[in-house]
Design a protein around this motif. Sequence first.
Motif, PDB file in Angstrom:
ATOM      1  N   PHE A 285       0.835  -1.208   0.000  1.00 53.25           N
ATOM      2  CA  PHE A 285       0.000   0.000   0.000  1.00 53.25           C
ATOM      3  C   PHE A 285       0.877   1.269   0.000  1.00 53.25           C
ATOM      4  N   ILE A 286       1.537   1.538   1.099  1.00 51.25           N
ATOM      5  CA  ILE A 286       2.336   2.770   1.186  1.00 51.25           C
ATOM      6  C   ILE A 286       3.545   2.673   0.247  1.00 51.25           C
ATOM      7  N   GLY A 287       4.171   1.496   0.214  1.00 51.32           N
ATOM      8  CA  GLY A 287       5.380   1.328  -0.591  1.00 51.32           C
ATOM      9  C   GLY A 287       5.170   1.640  -2.060  1.00 51.32           C
TER      10      GLY A 287
ATOM     11  N   VAL B 268      11.823  -4.908  -3.772  1.00 51.05           N
ATOM     12  CA  VAL B 268      11.863  -6.317  -3.349  1.00 51.05           C
ATOM     13  C   VAL B 268      10.607  -6.554  -2.528  1.00 51.05           C
ATOM     14  N   ASP B 269       9.769  -7.452  -3.016  1.00 51.82           N
ATOM     15  CA  ASP B 269       8.498  -7.721  -2.326  1.00 51.82           C
ATOM     16  C   ASP B 269       8.123  -9.172  -2.585  1.00 51.82           C
ATOM     17  N   ASN B 270       7.722  -9.873  -1.538  1.00 55.40           N
ATOM     18  CA  ASN B 270       7.345 -11.285  -1.712  1.00 55.40           C
ATOM     19  C   ASN B 270       5.864 -11.441  -2.061  1.00 55.40           C
TER      20      ASN B 270
ATOM     21  N   PHE C 213       3.285 -10.903  -0.305  1.00 57.45           N
ATOM     22  CA  PHE C 213       2.498 -11.493   0.787  1.00 57.45           C
ATOM     23  C   PHE C 213       1.127 -10.805   0.845  1.00 57.45           C
ATOM     24  N   THR C 214       1.151  -9.488   0.930  1.00 52.81           N
ATOM     25  CA  THR C 214      -0.084  -8.713   0.734  1.00 52.81           C
ATOM     26  C   THR C 214       0.057  -7.776  -0.459  1.00 52.81           C
ATOM     27  N   GLY C 215       1.267  -7.612  -0.949  1.00 57.00           N
ATOM     28  CA  GLY C 215       1.497  -6.686  -2.063  1.00 57.00           C
ATOM     29  C   GLY C 215       0.890  -7.213  -3.354  1.00 57.00           C
TER      30      GLY C 215
ATOM     31  N   ASP D  91      10.620 -11.390  -4.197  1.00 60.03           N
ATOM     32  CA  ASP D  91      11.546 -12.144  -3.353  1.00 60.03           C
ATOM     33  C   ASP D  91      11.364 -11.733  -1.907  1.00 60.03           C
ATOM     34  N   ASP D  92      12.006 -12.492  -1.042  1.00 59.36           N
ATOM     35  CA  ASP D  92      11.799 -12.344   0.394  1.00 59.36           C
ATOM     36  C   ASP D  92      12.987 -11.625   1.022  1.00 59.36           C
ATOM     37  N   ALA D  93      12.740 -10.446   1.567  1.00 60.56           N
ATOM     38  CA  ALA D  93      13.829  -9.653   2.154  1.00 60.56           C
ATOM     39  C   ALA D  93      14.284 -10.209   3.496  1.00 60.56           C
ATOM     40  N   GLU D  94      13.605 -11.252   3.975  1.00 55.82           N
ATOM     41  CA  GLU D  94      14.082 -11.915   5.201  1.00 55.82           C
ATOM     42  C   GLU D  94      15.227 -12.875   4.889  1.00 55.82           C
ATOM     43  N   ILE D  95      15.383 -13.199   3.598  1.00 53.38           N
ATOM     44  CA  ILE D  95      16.457 -14.128   3.209  1.00 53.38           C
ATOM     45  C   ILE D  95      17.677 -13.297   2.830  1.00 53.38           C
TER      46      ILE D  95
ATOM     47  N   ALA E 233       2.070  -8.692  18.825  1.00 52.26           N
ATOM     48  CA  ALA E 233       3.358  -9.210  18.336  1.00 52.26           C
ATOM     49  C   ALA E 233       3.846  -8.363  17.151  1.00 52.26           C
ATOM     50  N   TYR E 234       2.892  -7.880  16.344  1.00 51.93           N
ATOM     51  CA  TYR E 234       3.245  -6.988  15.237  1.00 51.93           C
ATOM     52  C   TYR E 234       3.957  -5.750  15.791  1.00 51.93           C
ATOM     53  N   ALA E 235       3.303  -5.127  16.788  1.00 50.07           N
ATOM     54  CA  ALA E 235       3.838  -3.886  17.349  1.00 50.07           C
ATOM     55  C   ALA E 235       5.152  -4.125  18.075  1.00 50.07           C
TER      56      ALA E 235
ATOM     57  N   GLY F  78       7.329  -6.245  17.194  1.00 48.91           N
ATOM     58  CA  GLY F  78       8.319  -6.311  16.117  1.00 48.91           C
ATOM     59  C   GLY F  78       8.700  -4.920  15.620  1.00 48.91           C
ATOM     60  N   LYS F  79       7.704  -4.040  15.521  1.00 46.35           N
ATOM     61  CA  LYS F  79       7.996  -2.665  15.066  1.00 46.35           C
ATOM     62  C   LYS F  79       8.882  -1.949  16.092  1.00 46.35           C
ATOM     63  N   ALA F  80       8.532  -2.094  17.380  1.00 48.00           N
ATOM     64  CA  ALA F  80       9.311  -1.421  18.424  1.00 48.00           C
ATOM     65  C   ALA F  80      10.736  -1.979  18.475  1.00 48.00           C
TER      66      ALA F  80
ATOM     67  N   ASN G 102      -2.123   5.744  11.466  1.00 47.36           N
ATOM     68  CA  ASN G 102      -2.935   4.935  10.534  1.00 47.36           C
ATOM     69  C   ASN G 102      -3.104   5.606   9.178  1.00 47.36           C
ATOM     70  N   ASN G 103      -2.726   4.873   8.150  1.00 51.57           N
ATOM     71  CA  ASN G 103      -2.877   5.375   6.780  1.00 51.57           C
ATOM     72  C   ASN G 103      -4.143   4.824   6.151  1.00 51.57           C
ATOM     73  N   TYR G 104      -4.662   5.578   5.195  1.00 54.04           N
ATOM     74  CA  TYR G 104      -5.786   5.072   4.407  1.00 54.04           C
ATOM     75  C   TYR G 104      -5.637   5.658   3.008  1.00 54.04           C
TER      76      TYR G 104
HETATM   77  N1  LIG Z   1      -0.919   1.175   6.659  1.00 47.87           N
HETATM   78  C1  LIG Z   1      -0.828   1.783   7.809  1.00 47.87           C
HETATM   79  O1  LIG Z   1      -1.823   2.274   8.361  1.00 47.87           O
HETATM   80  C2  LIG Z   1       0.506   1.949   8.491  1.00 47.87           C
HETATM   81  C3  LIG Z   1       0.550   2.711   9.658  1.00 47.87           C
HETATM   82  C4  LIG Z   1       1.760   2.871  10.295  1.00 47.87           C
HETATM   83  C5  LIG Z   1       2.911   2.314   9.785  1.00 47.87           C
HETATM   84  N2  LIG Z   1       2.845   1.572   8.673  1.00 47.87           N
HETATM   85  C6  LIG Z   1       4.092   0.974   8.187  1.00 47.87           C
HETATM   86  O2  LIG Z   1       4.306   1.338   6.838  1.00 47.87           O
HETATM   87  C7  LIG Z   1       4.972   0.276   6.148  1.00 47.87           C
HETATM   88  C8  LIG Z   1       4.157  -0.145   4.946  1.00 47.87           C
HETATM   89  O3  LIG Z   1       2.885  -0.594   5.391  1.00 47.87           O
HETATM   90  P1  LIG Z   1       1.682  -0.874   4.389  1.00 47.87           P
HETATM   91  O4  LIG Z   1       0.455  -0.412   5.037  1.00 47.87           O
HETATM   92  O5  LIG Z   1       2.041  -0.370   3.043  1.00 47.87           O
HETATM   93  O6  LIG Z   1       1.666  -2.468   4.417  1.00 47.87           O
HETATM   94  P2  LIG Z   1       1.391  -3.481   3.215  1.00 47.87           P
HETATM   95  O7  LIG Z   1       1.090  -4.795   3.858  1.00 47.87           O
HETATM   96  O8  LIG Z   1       0.445  -2.930   2.237  1.00 47.87           O
HETATM   97  O9  LIG Z   1       2.825  -3.548   2.533  1.00 47.87           O
HETATM   98  C9  LIG Z   1       3.862  -4.323   3.065  1.00 47.87           C
HETATM   99  C10 LIG Z   1       4.537  -5.027   1.913  1.00 47.87           C
HETATM  100  O10 LIG Z   1       5.592  -5.836   2.426  1.00 47.87           O
HETATM  101  C11 LIG Z   1       5.605  -7.048   1.668  1.00 47.87           C
HETATM  102  N3  LIG Z   1       6.317  -8.065   2.453  1.00 47.87           N
HETATM  103  C12 LIG Z   1       5.915  -8.738   3.544  1.00 47.87           C
HETATM  104  N4  LIG Z   1       6.874  -9.550   3.979  1.00 47.87           N
HETATM  105  C13 LIG Z   1       7.928  -9.382   3.133  1.00 47.87           C
HETATM  106  C14 LIG Z   1       9.206  -9.967   3.052  1.00 47.87           C
HETATM  107  N5  LIG Z   1       9.617 -10.870   3.947  1.00 47.87           N
HETATM  108  N6  LIG Z   1      10.026  -9.584   2.040  1.00 47.87           N
HETATM  109  C15 LIG Z   1       9.612  -8.682   1.119  1.00 47.87           C
HETATM  110  N7  LIG Z   1       8.403  -8.091   1.155  1.00 47.87           N
HETATM  111  C16 LIG Z   1       7.583  -8.443   2.159  1.00 47.87           C
HETATM  112  C17 LIG Z   1       4.136  -7.350   1.430  1.00 47.87           C
HETATM  113  O11 LIG Z   1       3.920  -8.227   0.373  1.00 47.87           O
HETATM  114  C18 LIG Z   1       3.590  -5.971   1.152  1.00 47.87           C
HETATM  115  O12 LIG Z   1       3.622  -5.660  -0.219  1.00 47.87           O
HETATM  116  C19 LIG Z   1       5.139  -0.835   7.182  1.00 47.87           C
HETATM  117  O13 LIG Z   1       6.399  -0.708   7.775  1.00 47.87           O
HETATM  118  C20 LIG Z   1       4.078  -0.534   8.218  1.00 47.87           C
HETATM  119  O14 LIG Z   1       4.418  -1.022   9.496  1.00 47.87           O
HETATM  120  C21 LIG Z   1       1.666   1.370   8.005  1.00 47.87           C
END
Ligand SMILES: NC(=O)c1ccc[n+]([C@@H]2O[C@H](COP(=O)([O-])OP(=O)(O)OC[C@H]3O[C@@H](n4cnc5c(N)ncnc54)[C@H](O)[C@@H]3O)[C@@H](O)[C@H]2O)c1
Length: 324
Positions: free
Chosen positions: A18-20, A38-40, A42-44, A62-66, A151-153, A155-157, A181-183
């Motif tokens: 979304f934001i990316g 680089v995006d796997n 997952f939700t992208g 691809d997976d940025a965790e690798i 657990a998400y938060a 990880g962020k912290a 929060n983005n929209y």
């Molecule tokens: N959307 C919000 O409201 C919001 C609010 C605060 C912060 N953020 C932060 O902004 C950033 C982007 O969030 P978003 O809302 O666009 O999320 P999103 O889920 O739309 O995008 C995240 C992307 O990361 C990819 N991804 C997941 N695991 C991956 C991996 N291992 N390797 C490569 N790609 C991987 C997903 O496929 C997805 O395209 C994140 O860091 C999120 O924490 C978002």
Amino acid sequence: MRVPLKNSTILVTGGAGFIGSHLVDRLLHEQAKQVIVVDNLFTGDKAHLSDALNKGAILYIDDAEIEGSLDYVFHRHSVDIVFNCATKALNYSFLNPANAFMTNVVVLKNLLEQQRKKAFQTLCHFSSSEAYGTSVYEPMDEQHPLHPTTAYAAGKAAADMLLQSYVQMFDLDAFIVRAFNNYGPRQSFHEELAAVIPKTIERILKGKAPEMQGTGRQKRDFIYVADTVDAVIKVYPKLQSGEVVNISADHPIAIGDLIQKISHLLHYSGEIIKKEPRKADVLNHHGCNKKLKALIPDFTFTSFDQGLEKTIYWYQEKFNESFA
Ligand SMILES: NC(=O)c1ccc[n+]([C@@H]2O[C@H](COP(=O)([O-])OP(=O)(O)OC[C@H]3O[C@@H](n4cnc5c(N)ncnc54)[C@H](O)[C@@H]3O)[C@@H](O)[C@H]2O)c1
């Protein structure tokens, strides 16, 4: 002096999300020499990048965790700057907490290691207001304590702290943009993982009643995605290494009121299904954007009504396309 965006080679991890994906579009507009994603997926969604790919962006599914995946990309491209947007949705952490936590931490750890080995110069990391947990005072400034409740938060912290430790230990040029929060268009609406705005719009468009978890009095501070990207681009040359800035529109709204507002805009007047409160839900977020405004004195925000209308329009178009 930080390397400018213009004429730079820029990697966006999670750039099909979304934001990316909005950031990728904007970086191309800012005349980056090359934008790499680089995006796997997952939700992208690759479709989010269709314009960008036409304009020369490169997508590695691809997976940025690798570590080896990133090694390959940094070996092939002389990257100057990285924006880290990779994450797995907050709601996913209720299904698979360990994996959601690890993605948030491991992607950043891999990037910091690459940066420590001089694979690139500057790192802009996306944090989240979720790292703060429920407000202990408001508006919540950058000094607000981090009390993650999911657990998400967590990880962020943890990722934020990891970045700050690497900056202090190895003098890296890395900083944190902590978004509320983005929209907006392109936010995932896959039901199980979706955030409240896309989920509510999607349900109403599909003829289903919207759902509200808990009392609806829990508040979130919403910002339109284009404003977040604009803010990030404008703070990029200004933030010091190790610094954090809140990206907030200072627009808190109760979730119940938000669902009513969306219902009204979609001419829906039926039932709103009351669900159990989500466990560990943050009760109140109200971001302080004083620092953001001090960094960018002429910054203007999209009004919530205008942003919501644009967002609904985008989902309506998508919905119509899928039934065309
Ligand atoms: N959307 C919000 O409201 C919001 C609010 C605060 C912060 N953020 C932060 O902004 C950033 C982007 O969030 P978003 O809302 O666009 O999320 P999103 O889920 O739309 O995008 C995240 C992307 O990361 C990819 N991804 C997941 N695991 C991956 C991996 N291992 N390797 C490569 N790609 C991987 C997903 O496929 C997805 O395209 C994140 O860091 C999120 O924490 C978002």
